[in-house]
Write a protein that holds these residues in place. Structure first.
Motif, PDB file in Angstrom:
ATOM      1  N   GLY A   1       0.837  -1.185   0.000  1.00 40.83           N
ATOM      2  CA  GLY A   1       0.000   0.000   0.000  1.00 40.83           C
ATOM      3  C   GLY A   1       0.875   1.239   0.000  1.00 40.83           C
ATOM      4  N   VAL A   2       0.268   2.405   0.250  1.00 38.30           N
ATOM      5  CA  VAL A   2       0.978   3.677   0.174  1.00 38.30           C
ATOM      6  C   VAL A   2       0.677   4.508   1.418  1.00 38.30           C
ATOM      7  N   LEU A   3       1.735   5.070   2.015  1.00 35.99           N
ATOM      8  CA  LEU A   3       1.593   6.097   3.037  1.00 35.99           C
ATOM      9  C   LEU A   3       1.687   7.450   2.340  1.00 35.99           C
ATOM     10  N   HIS A   4       0.618   8.215   2.385  1.00 33.75           N
ATOM     11  CA  HIS A   4       0.568   9.521   1.737  1.00 33.75           C
ATOM     12  C   HIS A   4       0.675  10.588   2.820  1.00 33.75           C
ATOM     13  N   ALA A   5       1.746  11.398   2.772  1.00 32.97           N
ATOM     14  CA  ALA A   5       2.004  12.434   3.781  1.00 32.97           C
ATOM     15  C   ALA A   5       1.881  13.814   3.161  1.00 32.97           C
ATOM     16  N   VAL A   6       1.248  14.755   3.914  1.00 36.30           N
ATOM     17  CA  VAL A   6       1.033  16.129   3.434  1.00 36.30           C
ATOM     18  C   VAL A   6       1.476  17.092   4.527  1.00 36.30           C
ATOM     19  N   LEU A   7       2.225  18.134   4.157  1.00 40.33           N
ATOM     20  CA  LEU A   7       2.694  19.134   5.101  1.00 40.33           C
ATOM     21  C   LEU A   7       1.715  20.298   5.163  1.00 40.33           C
ATOM     22  N   ASN A   8       1.169  20.539   6.367  1.00 40.06           N
ATOM     23  CA  ASN A   8       0.288  21.684   6.600  1.00 40.06           C
ATOM     24  C   ASN A   8      -0.878  21.749   5.609  1.00 40.06           C
ATOM     25  N   ASP A   9      -1.388  20.586   5.221  1.00 35.98           N
ATOM     26  CA  ASP A   9      -2.529  20.503   4.304  1.00 35.98           C
ATOM     27  C   ASP A   9      -2.277  21.204   2.970  1.00 35.98           C
ATOM     28  N   ASP A  10      -1.006  21.341   2.607  1.00 36.33           N
ATOM     29  CA  ASP A  10      -0.644  21.991   1.337  1.00 36.33           C
ATOM     30  C   ASP A  10      -0.333  20.890   0.318  1.00 36.33           C
ATOM     31  N   PRO A  11      -1.157  20.727  -0.715  1.00 36.94           N
ATOM     32  CA  PRO A  11      -0.940  19.639  -1.691  1.00 36.94           C
ATOM     33  C   PRO A  11       0.367  19.765  -2.463  1.00 36.94           C
ATOM     34  N   ARG A  12       1.022  20.914  -2.375  1.00 37.10           N
ATOM     35  CA  ARG A  12       2.308  21.067  -3.073  1.00 37.10           C
ATOM     36  C   ARG A  12       3.430  20.358  -2.336  1.00 37.10           C
ATOM     37  N   PHE A  13       3.234  20.071  -1.054  1.00 40.59           N
ATOM     38  CA  PHE A  13       4.271  19.433  -0.254  1.00 40.59           C
ATOM     39  C   PHE A  13       3.754  18.062   0.217  1.00 40.59           C
ATOM     40  N   THR A  14       3.967  17.065  -0.604  1.00 40.62           N
ATOM     41  CA  THR A  14       3.503  15.711  -0.291  1.00 40.62           C
ATOM     42  C   THR A  14       4.612  14.705  -0.569  1.00 40.62           C
ATOM     43  N   ARG A  15       4.507  13.580   0.101  1.00 43.20           N
ATOM     44  CA  ARG A  15       5.430  12.475  -0.136  1.00 43.20           C
ATOM     45  C   ARG A  15       4.645  11.172  -0.053  1.00 43.20           C
TER      46      ARG A  15
ATOM     47  N   VAL B   1      -1.080  12.325   7.603  1.00 48.66           N
ATOM     48  CA  VAL B   1      -0.851  11.140   6.783  1.00 48.66           C
ATOM     49  C   VAL B   1      -2.151  10.350   6.644  1.00 48.66           C
ATOM     50  N   THR B   2      -2.180   9.513   5.632  1.00 51.24           N
ATOM     51  CA  THR B   2      -3.260   8.552   5.447  1.00 51.24           C
ATOM     52  C   THR B   2      -2.707   7.337   4.720  1.00 51.24           C
ATOM     53  N   LEU B   3      -3.402   6.231   4.820  1.00 47.92           N
ATOM     54  CA  LEU B   3      -3.002   4.994   4.159  1.00 47.92           C
ATOM     55  C   LEU B   3      -4.032   4.633   3.101  1.00 47.92           C
ATOM     56  N   TYR B   4      -3.548   4.182   1.956  1.00 49.93           N
ATOM     57  CA  TYR B   4      -4.460   3.670   0.941  1.00 49.93           C
ATOM     58  C   TYR B   4      -3.735   2.636   0.099  1.00 49.93           C
ATOM     59  N   SER B   5      -4.503   1.806  -0.606  1.00 49.72           N
ATOM     60  CA  SER B   5      -3.942   0.735  -1.422  1.00 49.72           C
ATOM     61  C   SER B   5      -4.504   0.836  -2.828  1.00 49.72           C
ATOM     62  N   PRO B   6      -3.727   1.388  -3.767  1.00 52.47           N
ATOM     63  CA  PRO B   6      -4.219   1.519  -5.150  1.00 52.47           C
ATOM     64  C   PRO B   6      -4.603   0.165  -5.718  1.00 52.47           C
TER      65      PRO B   6
ATOM     66  N   ILE C   1       6.845   0.012   7.429  1.00 53.11           N
ATOM     67  CA  ILE C   1       7.436   0.994   6.530  1.00 53.11           C
ATOM     68  C   ILE C   1       8.949   0.963   6.725  1.00 53.11           C
ATOM     69  N   ARG C   2       9.689   1.264   5.706  1.00 50.85           N
ATOM     70  CA  ARG C   2      11.150   1.264   5.819  1.00 50.85           C
ATOM     71  C   ARG C   2      11.598   2.405   6.737  1.00 50.85           C
ATOM     72  N   ASN C   3      12.559   2.110   7.595  1.00 48.48           N
ATOM     73  CA  ASN C   3      13.079   3.149   8.479  1.00 48.48           C
ATOM     74  C   ASN C   3      13.742   4.261   7.682  1.00 48.48           C
ATOM     75  N   GLU C   4      14.357   3.919   6.554  1.00 50.49           N
ATOM     76  CA  GLU C   4      14.984   4.950   5.715  1.00 50.49           C
ATOM     77  C   GLU C   4      13.941   5.895   5.131  1.00 50.49           C
ATOM     78  N   ASP C   5      12.706   5.393   4.927  1.00 46.73           N
ATOM     79  CA  ASP C   5      11.638   6.270   4.444  1.00 46.73           C
ATOM     80  C   ASP C   5      11.177   7.229   5.540  1.00 46.73           C
ATOM     81  N   ILE C   6      11.181   6.761   6.785  1.00 48.82           N
ATOM     82  CA  ILE C   6      10.844   7.652   7.896  1.00 48.82           C
ATOM     83  C   ILE C   6      11.904   8.739   8.031  1.00 48.82           C
TER      84      ILE C   6
END
Length: 543
Positions: free
Chosen positions: A31-45, A164-169, A143-148
């Motif tokens: 799956g995917v961990l989707h992270a967003v900074l300050n609810d700004d869609p320009r800053f996501t990982r 953050v949120t979790l989803y599975s495409p 999740i990989r520690n290197e990703d954290i």
């Protein structure tokens, strides 16, 4: 089966290797961990996670999804509540892997009010397994520690509100990797069966020229009698159980055997081609024998090929190509070398292995603590995320240990259409060697029977087509059921029934069943049949 053992005519070695050919496809749960900074869609990982579908159901898209504030607790392990000194209510927390099980960490996190538990791993990501209690409701993912660490550097250090949120495409219903696996499987059984028949033809011509009936000097082949077939299946069962309990030690033994067997098989396949070339036959004396220089270089190349794979076998980006090449050579050489004496032995072997496959895939989940089948756990590594210790489930230490090894007895092709492939290191579609070589032994017998009876390859052609149809049914079942399938469940009926129908239609069932003509046919009769067939062909051409 190690090719060296085959060449020496040792059926015991063949039996010990047989289990490893019968492992099914095992699918990962990414799956995917989707992270967003300050609810700004320009800053996501986005980062790859592994989760257990039996524990957690993740949404397939980011539409109308709920975000949770991230709190990174690493290097804490969360094996006791005292490790957390501040409030983590309604947060997604990250802790390190080790010292206690995933479920123990999750239960503590839930008691403290956390909404999501992420476990950072310094070793390879695996699917978390265990007996989840009904009271545990929060999502748990690795999740990989290197990703954290990357998330800290890119988002966490630039703002306090990382959500953050979790989803599975969704995985596409069809993936082109299935076509490649299908082509590999059909190619192996076709080439191996054809080679076996041609070797039989050459042997009969040699016997016909010498006028002898003695074929006992055929040291490059092993023949399975009905008694040996039963022993083969019993050893398969015992070895599978041993692999289940002692996987982390035996896996390296299997890797070593695979290197030797695949190198020998690659040499046998390539040397058969090189010997057809009438150039470069320079020889030199060695221990009262003469060795060809080109074959010596070929042996060095095959050994080096297997060694390179062994050293870089965990390089997911390209090592699968080497493994598939070695696997193709192994399967083709196996089918050519191991002989079934008659259709009766084929029915016993394929029938027993069908029961074996179904039992260890569909029945054993009711007998294991994890709820997974013994066959799947051996194929993926027992309990994936954990180790056995005195019968109890104990999670591996957070200290970096030997990488989680996989049994190298599968064809591997990356899933070309999987949307999280770049994040999760190219998930693979897998096909076990057993799904190739077991039906391939029947196909090889059909071609040898064609040669013995001058049947114009009718048995060989129909059995090969039946195998292709069975493989297509296997892939369709895989798509519809969305879980690993014991391919022999479909391949065995298709090939056995088709072969029997051809023999019944041609009124050769008794001969096909007992293999009498195959075993005792007079070489002079063979020469007479060949001459009759040749004259008939000449008459047809003249007409």
């Amino acid at each position: 089966m190690a090719a060296a053992l085959l060449r020496e005519g040792r059926p015991t070695g063949a039996l010990l290797w047989g289990l490893l050919l019968l492992l099914p496809l095992v699918s990962a749960q990414e799956g995917v961990l989707h992270a967003v900074l300050n609810d700004d869609p320009r800053f996501t990982r986005d980062y790859c996670i592994y989760y257990n579908r039996n524990w957690t159901s993740l949404p397939s898209t980011l539409n109308n999804i709920t975000y949770t504030t991230l709190d990174i607790l690493t290097p804490k392990l969360l094996c006791s509540q005292s490790e957390v000194i501040y409030d983590i209510t309604d947060k997604a927390v990250v802790v390190m892997r080790g010292n206690c099980t995933f479920l123990e960490k999750a239960e503590i996190a839930q008691r403290l009010g956390a909404k999501i538990l992420l476990i950072a791993s310094e070793t390879e990501l695996t699917i978390p397994y265990g007996n989840k209690s009904q009271s545990l409701t929060i999502p748990v993912a690795l999740i990989r520690n290197e990703d954290i660490i990357d998330l800290k550097q890119t988002l966490w250090n630039f703002g306090e509100n990382v959500n953050v949120t979790l989803y599975s495409p969704p995985v596409p219903i069809f993936d082109f990797s299935m076509v490649i696996l299908f082509a590999i499987a059909v190619f192996c059984v076709t080439l191996g069966g054809y080679w076996s028949g041609m070797a039989e033809l050459e042997k009969l011509k040699a016997l016909s020229a010498s006028g002898t009936h003695d074929s006992s000097n055929d040291e490059e082949n092993v023949t399975l009698t009905p008694l040996t077939v039963v022993l083969f299946v019993v050893i398969c069962c015992v070895t599978l159980v041993l692999m289940y309990f002692f996987y982390k030690w035996l896996v390296y033994f299997v890797i070593a055997i695979f290197c030797v067997a695949s190198a020998m098989s690659l040499y046998n396949c390539l040397s058969a081609l090189i010997r057809k070339i009438p150039y470069g036959r320079c020889k030199f004396p060695c221990f009262n024998k003469f060795l060809e220089v080109r074959l010596l270089f070929l042996a060095a190349f095959c050994i080096a090929f297997a060694v390179v794979w062994a050293v870089f076998r965990n390089e997911n980006q390209w090592a699968w190509i080497l493994q598939d090449i070695l696997g193709i050579a192994f399967c083709v050489n196996f089918i050519k070398t191991l002989k079934m004496p008659n259709f009766k032995s084929c029915v016993i072997l394929l029938g027993l292995l069908l029961v074996y496959d179904v039992f260890f895939v569909f029945i054993t989940p009711y007998l294991t603590e994890s709820g997974e089948s013994i066959m799947v756990e051996v194929a993926a590594g027992p309990f994936e995320s954990s180790e056995k210790n005195d019968g109890n489930l104990v999670e591996a230490s957070s200290e970096r240990s030997a990488s989680h090894e996989k049994l190298p007895v599968v064809m591997k092709v990356p899933r070309l259409a999987f949307s999280t492939a770049a994040l999760c290191f190219l998930p693979f579609s897998l096909l076990g060697f057993g799904d190739i070589v077991v039906p391939g032994l029947l196909i090889a017998y059909c071609h040898r029977f064609d040669v013995q009876t001058s049947s114009s390859s009718v048995y060989f052609i129909f059995c090969t087509i039946a195998y292709a149809a069975g493989m297509l049914i296997t892939f369709v079942s895989l798509i519809l059921m969305k879980k690993g399938q014991p391919a022999l469940l479909y391949l065995v009926p298709c090939t056995l029934i088709t072969s029997a129908l051809v023999a019944w239609y041609r009124k050769e069932m008794k001969k096909f069943w007992e293999g009498s003509s195959y075993q005792v046919m007079d070489p002079m009769d063979f020469a007479a049949n060949e001459g009759t067939s040749t004259r008939a062909n000449e008459q047809r051409v003249g007409q």
